[in-house]
Scaffold this motif. Structure first.
Motif: not given
Length: 179
Positions: A120-128, A130-150
């Motif tokens: 998951a690429a968490f992306i700011a309004d200007d397309g930057t 913010v952070n990338l998170e690798d996510m494993k299939p079929q898990t309930l682990d939470s992967h969050c943006s480092a700051k508010p994004v749209r």
């Protein structure tokens, strides 16, 4: 991952007719609002899917990451965002899913019923990115943006790394056009 959503009022009558959006929809201005309205109007007539199957027929947008092209399905409604890439058994390398939220906030994703390893690429309004998170299939682990994004773009795991794309890189495309 689920958030309430109000579609922009551009043009409000057409949006209501095409999507059943209530009159309390907010007006969104600039290129993003025009793009979002166009996506809503272009929604496939029968986009409601069975709960158990993947959503394959969402509207699409072309994004760029440097010289790389991304064909992204757009998850715009709360139901589309909640289902995301669940139940997909494969996804072409140049494809992904762009999750669009009505306003920037901390976005958190999990992988319930998602069969593919994703980044998951968490992306700011200007397309930057913010952070990338690798996510494993079929898990309930939470992967969050480092700051508010749209925006959040999910791609096959490893796609960003193989292309040398890291946090701070800018994506291009209609959603990120300057206002």
């Amino acid at each position: 991952m689920t958030a309430s959503r109000a579609l922009p009022a551009f043009p409000l009558a057409a949006l209501r007719a095409a999507t059943g959006v209530p009159s309390r929809a907010r007006r969104v201005v600039g290129a993003w609002g025009v793009w979002l309205a166009a996506c809503a109007l272009a929604a496939p007539a029968g986009f409601a899917q069975a709960q158990e199957g993947p959503q394959m027929n969402l509207r699409r947008v072309e994004l760029t990451a440097g010289m790389h092209r991304i064909d992204a399905q757009v998850a715009l409604t709360p139901q589309e965002r909640q289902k995301g890439l669940m139940y997909r058994k494969e996804m072409p390398a140049h494809e992904g899913m762009l999750f669009v939220f009505e306003q920037p906030s901390q976005q958190c994703f999990w992988m319930k019923n998602t069969l593919l390893p994703l980044t998951a690429a968490f992306i700011a309004d200007d397309g930057t990115i913010v952070n990338l998170e690798d996510m494993k299939p079929q898990t309930l682990d939470s992967h969050c943006s480092a700051k508010p994004v749209r925006y959040v773009l999910e791609m096959n795991q490893g796609w960003f790394a193989k292309k040398g794309i890291k946090a701070g890189a800018k994506l291009g495309g209609t959603p990120f056009a300057r206002q």
